[in-house]
Write a protein that holds these residues in place. Structure first.
Motif, mmCIF file in Angstrom:
data_model
loop_
_atom_site.group_PDB
_atom_site.id
_atom_site.type_symbol
_atom_site.label_atom_id
_atom_site.label_comp_id
_atom_site.label_asym_id
_atom_site.label_seq_id
_atom_site.Cartn_x
_atom_site.Cartn_y
_atom_site.Cartn_z
ATOM 1 N N MET A 97 68.476 68.396 55.370
ATOM 2 C CA MET A 97 69.379 67.520 54.648
ATOM 3 C C MET A 97 68.563 66.521 53.828
ATOM 4 O O MET A 97 67.517 66.080 54.252
ATOM 5 N N SER A 98 69.099 66.165 52.709
ATOM 6 C CA SER A 98 68.429 65.225 51.822
ATOM 7 C C SER A 98 69.038 63.838 51.962
ATOM 8 O O SER A 98 70.139 63.666 52.457
ATOM 9 N N GLU A 99 68.303 62.871 51.479
ATOM 10 C CA GLU A 99 68.776 61.495 51.453
ATOM 11 C C GLU A 99 69.862 61.346 50.389
ATOM 12 O O GLU A 99 69.760 61.898 49.299
ATOM 13 N N ALA A 100 70.908 60.588 50.700
ATOM 14 C CA ALA A 100 71.988 60.356 49.740
ATOM 15 C C ALA A 100 71.465 59.482 48.611
ATOM 16 O O ALA A 100 70.956 58.392 48.837
ATOM 17 N N ARG A 101 71.581 59.990 47.379
ATOM 18 C CA ARG A 101 71.191 59.219 46.191
ATOM 19 C C ARG A 101 72.000 59.739 45.014
ATOM 20 O O ARG A 101 72.616 60.807 45.089
ATOM 21 N N ALA A 102 72.018 58.981 43.949
ATOM 22 C CA ALA A 102 72.764 59.382 42.764
ATOM 23 C C ALA A 102 72.321 60.771 42.317
ATOM 24 O O ALA A 102 71.127 61.086 42.319
ATOM 25 N N GLU A 151 77.123 60.375 61.615
ATOM 26 C CA GLU A 151 78.103 60.886 62.581
ATOM 27 C C GLU A 151 78.518 62.320 62.288
ATOM 28 O O GLU A 151 79.317 62.903 63.018
ATOM 29 N N GLY A 152 77.985 62.912 61.221
ATOM 30 C CA GLY A 152 78.242 64.313 60.924
ATOM 31 C C GLY A 152 79.438 64.588 60.034
ATOM 32 O O GLY A 152 79.939 65.712 59.999
ATOM 33 N N SER A 153 79.906 63.585 59.278
ATOM 34 C CA SER A 153 81.070 63.778 58.411
ATOM 35 C C SER A 153 80.729 64.411 57.066
ATOM 36 O O SER A 153 81.619 64.937 56.403
ATOM 37 N N TRP A 154 79.473 64.335 56.658
ATOM 38 C CA TRP A 154 79.064 64.844 55.339
ATOM 39 C C TRP A 154 77.763 65.626 55.432
ATOM 40 O O TRP A 154 76.849 65.241 56.149
ATOM 41 N N TYR A 155 77.692 66.726 54.668
ATOM 42 C CA TYR A 155 76.421 67.385 54.396
ATOM 43 C C TYR A 155 75.944 66.788 53.073
ATOM 44 O O TYR A 155 76.732 66.664 52.130
ATOM 45 N N VAL A 156 74.682 66.442 52.970
ATOM 46 C CA VAL A 156 74.105 65.911 51.726
ATOM 47 C C VAL A 156 73.201 66.996 51.166
ATOM 48 O O VAL A 156 72.248 67.419 51.824
ATOM 49 N N VAL A 157 73.528 67.468 49.961
ATOM 50 C CA VAL A 157 72.800 68.589 49.371
ATOM 51 C C VAL A 157 72.515 68.322 47.892
ATOM 52 O O VAL A 157 73.203 67.524 47.255
ATOM 53 N N PRO A 158 71.525 69.002 47.332
ATOM 54 C CA PRO A 158 71.241 68.843 45.904
ATOM 55 C C PRO A 158 72.378 69.421 45.056
ATOM 56 O O PRO A 158 73.011 70.406 45.425
ATOM 57 N N VAL A 163 81.765 65.874 46.662
ATOM 58 C CA VAL A 163 81.657 64.591 45.970
ATOM 59 C C VAL A 163 80.302 64.500 45.289
ATOM 60 O O VAL A 163 79.264 64.699 45.924
ATOM 61 N N LEU A 164 80.320 64.201 43.989
ATOM 62 C CA LEU A 164 79.097 63.935 43.249
ATOM 63 C C LEU A 164 78.816 62.444 43.351
ATOM 64 O O LEU A 164 79.648 61.619 42.938
ATOM 65 N N LEU A 165 77.668 62.076 43.917
ATOM 66 C CA LEU A 165 77.299 60.672 44.019
ATOM 67 C C LEU A 165 76.819 60.159 42.661
ATOM 68 O O LEU A 165 75.936 60.755 42.038
ATOM 69 N N LEU A 166 77.417 59.054 42.219
ATOM 70 C CA LEU A 166 77.085 58.468 40.929
ATOM 71 C C LEU A 166 76.190 57.245 41.052
ATOM 72 O O LEU A 166 75.439 56.924 40.130
ATOM 73 N N MET A 208 73.234 63.552 43.885
ATOM 74 C CA MET A 208 73.359 64.468 45.025
ATOM 75 C C MET A 208 74.837 64.749 45.281
ATOM 76 O O MET A 208 75.710 64.049 44.776
ATOM 77 N N LEU A 209 75.100 65.797 46.075
ATOM 78 C CA LEU A 209 76.463 66.132 46.465
ATOM 79 C C LEU A 209 76.690 65.802 47.934
ATOM 80 O O LEU A 209 75.789 65.963 48.760
#
Length: 185
Positions: A1-6, A139-146, A26-29, A8-9
């Motif tokens: 998993m990747s770090e959440a940043r603008a 808590e496992g609610s989101w996968y963070v992916v490129p 969700v596309l992080l802006l 990322m999905l």
């Protein structure tokens, strides 16, 4: 998993119980110490762009409808765009990742037209307070992916969640085959 940043999905996991985000992509802006902001990519509405933002009708990508960006600020709009040429960013464009970025909808269309390969308009957005998104990820609610630049502009978004998961490495791709209703398994 990747770090959440603008750029990322976020992919909603089965553990996320909020109906606003079930099976959402969700596309992080924007992500910083104060919180995070993004738009849901796979929730088209029945509202046509020309019904609310007529000036943008000829610039918006198919389908030419507004997308539900999220439950916050639904009376406002955000525009995500893909530049034709990364070296030719027009006035009113703010880069996120590569050719992907945001367009200020107050910018005159004639200053933007011709510079964009794709444009999608979202009513509302998804927002998280300081450390809230980190907590939900932990808590496992989101996968963070490129993200891939085309994710934000698919004509048919019904299978976007599964398609993004399928291209992930390792066991994460396995989740793409889970039934939407586990009771049917």
């Amino acid at each position: 998993m990747s770090e959440a940043r603008a750029g990322m999905l976020l992919l909603a996991t089965p553990a996320l119980l909020d109906p606003n985000f079930a099976d959402s992509v969700v596309l992080l802006l924007d992500v910083d110490d104060d919180g995070a902001l993004g738009v849901v990519l796979n929730r088209p509405s029945a509202v046509r762009v020309d019904d609310v933002l007529d000036a943008w009708t000829d610039v918006v990508s198919e389908p030419d409808v507004l997308f539900h960006g999220g439950p916050v600020g639904t009376d406002g709009a955000l525009a995500v765009a893909l530049l034709r040429d990364a070296d030719d960013a027009p006035v009113g464009f703010r880069a996120l990742e590569g050719r992907l970025g945001l367009v200020d909808l107050d910018t005159p269309v004639e200053l933007i037209e011709g510079s964009l390969a794709e444009l999608r308009i979202f009513a509302g957005y998804a927002g998280w307070g300081a450390a809230q998104l980190d907590g939900e990820i932990a808590e496992g609610s989101w996968y963070v992916v490129p993200a891939e630049s085309v994710d934000a502009f698919r004509i048919d978004t019904a299978e976007l969640w599964r398609e993004v998961l399928r291209r992930q490495p390792g066991e994460l791709a396995w989740h793409s085959t889970r039934p939407f209703d586990p009771e049917l398994n």
